[in-house]
Design a protein around this motif. Structure first.
Motif, PDB file in Angstrom:
ATOM      1  N   PHE A  45       0.808  -1.207   0.000  1.00 11.22           N
ATOM      2  CA  PHE A  45       0.000   0.000   0.000  1.00 11.22           C
ATOM      3  C   PHE A  45       0.847   1.265   0.000  1.00 11.22           C
ATOM      4  CE2 PHE A  45      -3.395   2.832   1.010  1.00 11.22           C
ATOM      5  CZ  PHE A  45      -2.947   3.673   2.016  1.00 11.22           C
ATOM      6  N   LEU A  46       0.425   2.235  -0.800  1.00 18.26           N
ATOM      7  CA  LEU A  46       1.067   3.551  -0.798  1.00 18.26           C
ATOM      8  C   LEU A  46       0.142   4.623  -0.216  1.00 18.26           C
ATOM      9  CD1 LEU A  46       2.783   3.622  -4.323  1.00 18.26           C
ATOM     10  CD2 LEU A  46       3.876   3.201  -2.098  1.00 18.26           C
ATOM     11  N   THR A  47      -1.052   4.776  -0.839  1.00 21.44           N
ATOM     12  CA  THR A  47      -1.908   5.862  -0.420  1.00 21.44           C
ATOM     13  C   THR A  47      -3.354   5.580  -0.811  1.00 21.44           C
ATOM     14  OG1 THR A  47      -2.194   8.290  -0.460  1.00 21.44           O
ATOM     15  CG2 THR A  47      -1.579   7.231  -2.535  1.00 21.44           C
ATOM     16  N   TYR A  48      -4.297   6.295  -0.157  1.00 21.23           N
ATOM     17  CA  TYR A  48      -5.725   6.052  -0.339  1.00 21.23           C
ATOM     18  C   TYR A  48      -6.482   7.366  -0.436  1.00 21.23           C
ATOM     19  CZ  TYR A  48     -10.514   5.231   1.439  1.00 21.23           C
ATOM     20  OH  TYR A  48     -11.878   5.228   1.616  1.00 21.23           O
ATOM     21  N   LYS A  57      -1.828   8.415   3.640  1.00 21.04           N
ATOM     22  CA  LYS A  57      -0.625   8.384   2.804  1.00 21.04           C
ATOM     23  C   LYS A  57       0.519   7.763   3.571  1.00 21.04           C
ATOM     24  CE  LYS A  57       0.252  13.310   3.653  1.00 21.04           C
ATOM     25  NZ  LYS A  57       0.574  14.616   3.008  1.00 21.04           N
ATOM     26  N   SER A  58       0.173   6.897   4.504  1.00 21.15           N
ATOM     27  CA  SER A  58       1.178   6.311   5.376  1.00 21.15           C
ATOM     28  C   SER A  58       2.158   5.405   4.665  1.00 21.15           C
ATOM     29  CB  SER A  58       0.481   5.523   6.499  1.00 21.15           C
ATOM     30  OG  SER A  58      -0.290   4.473   5.960  1.00 21.15           O
ATOM     31  N   PHE A  65       7.480  11.183  -3.230  1.00 17.41           N
ATOM     32  CA  PHE A  65       6.245  10.604  -3.771  1.00 17.41           C
ATOM     33  C   PHE A  65       5.072  11.508  -3.399  1.00 17.41           C
ATOM     34  CE2 PHE A  65       7.266   6.177  -5.105  1.00 17.41           C
ATOM     35  CZ  PHE A  65       8.613   6.180  -4.767  1.00 17.41           C
ATOM     36  N   PHE A  66       4.275  11.809  -4.408  1.00 22.86           N
ATOM     37  CA  PHE A  66       3.136  12.691  -4.206  1.00 22.86           C
ATOM     38  C   PHE A  66       1.977  12.190  -5.054  1.00 22.86           C
ATOM     39  CE2 PHE A  66       0.840  16.521  -3.524  1.00 22.86           C
ATOM     40  CZ  PHE A  66       0.275  16.903  -4.735  1.00 22.86           C
ATOM     41  N   ALA A  67       0.769  12.170  -4.483  1.00 23.10           N
ATOM     42  CA  ALA A  67      -0.394  11.722  -5.240  1.00 23.10           C
ATOM     43  C   ALA A  67      -1.518  12.729  -5.100  1.00 23.10           C
ATOM     44  CB  ALA A  67      -0.861  10.349  -4.759  1.00 23.10           C
TER      45      ALA A  67
ATOM     46  N   GLY B  95      -6.959   0.496   8.661  1.00 23.10           N
ATOM     47  CA  GLY B  95      -7.377   1.346   7.551  1.00 23.10           C
ATOM     48  C   GLY B  95      -8.018   0.554   6.435  1.00 23.10           C
ATOM     49  N   ASN B  96      -8.238   1.208   5.313  1.00 27.51           N
ATOM     50  CA  ASN B  96      -8.965   0.586   4.211  1.00 27.51           C
ATOM     51  C   ASN B  96      -8.077  -0.172   3.233  1.00 27.51           C
ATOM     52  OD1 ASN B  96     -11.124   1.800   5.369  1.00 27.51           O
ATOM     53  ND2 ASN B  96     -11.866   2.786   3.525  1.00 27.51           N
TER      54      ASN B  96
END
Lengths: 115, 110
Positions: A45-48, A57-58, A65-67, B95-96
């Motif tokens: 996982f990167l981000t949600y 964004k943990s 890295f930026f989303a 989390g999700n």
């Protein structure tokens, strides 16, 4: 569209270059995820995002890295000053709802190679 | 966060054979999905199965949530079943996101 799409499918960058990876989720899906898959390993996982809000964004490995997902649909993952350890497949997933019980659907991924 | 372990890591089968893939997880789950990653890297959804049993053609899956494991059964395997099988779990406290296991690499020989 019928499924999650990502572009480009393949990207080769020289070390130090910036790259931008695009994800088009399934139409109407509220949740969007980015994952990184190193060779021979499972995705991580990167981000949600929930709509346009980046709620988690943990998993982003560094501040390079930026989303974003400015309008709550298309998302872009940007990597600045790429390094060789950034080489991986970047996967995008979307789900219809906001809960933890929603099925996630994955795109084909973008394979990034940093030389 | 939740830990997900898969076994075996590698599996070679003769076409027509049956197999069982296992997924253990360290905490209660709200979501448990099985995927097949084909040679082109696409993750294909097989099952959404946080508990119970489901079947789809030659594939079936069972999750025993109280004992924290899930099984994927492949019957009468075909060469097109080759690839990597992942299970992924989601825990409310984490989390999700989905947490993936390391995968089982399956090769089915003709």
């Amino acid at each position: 569209g019928a499924g999650v799409s990502q572009s480009p499918r393949y990207k080769v960058a020289k070390r130090g270059q910036d790259v931008a990876l695009r994800c088009d989720p399934i139409s109407g899906h509220v949740s969007l995820f980015w994952y990184q898959q190193a060779l021979g390993q499972g995705p991580e996982f990167l981000t949600y995002f929930q709509n346009e809000a980046q709620l988690d964004k943990s998993g982003l490995p560094s501040d390079r890295f930026f989303a974003e997902r400015p309008e709550g649909s298309v998302s872009t993952l940007k990597i600045q000053r790429t390094q060789q350890e950034d080489s991986a497949v970047y996967l995008c997933a979307s789900s219809a709802g906001t809960g933890v019980r929603d099925t996630q659907y994955f795109g084909p991924g973008t394979r990034l190679t940093v030389l | 966060g939740i830990q997900v372990e898969q076994s075996p890591p590698d599996l070679i089968l003769q076409e027509g054979a049956n197999s069982t893939l296992r997924c253990n997880f360290s905490d209660s789950v709200n979501n448990l999905q099985w995927f097949h990653q084909n040679p082109w890297g696409q993750l294909i959804n097989l099952f959404y199965i946080p508990s119970g049993t489901k079947q789809n053609g030659r594939l079936s899956a069972t999750t025993v949530a109280t004992e924290r494991y899930s099984l994927l059964y492949i019957s009468s395997s075909q060469t097109t079943d080759s690839g990597v099988y992942f299970c992924a779990a989601q825990n409310r406290n984490a989390g999700n996101m989905l947490t993936f296991g390391g995968g089982t690499r399956l090769m089915v020989k003709p």
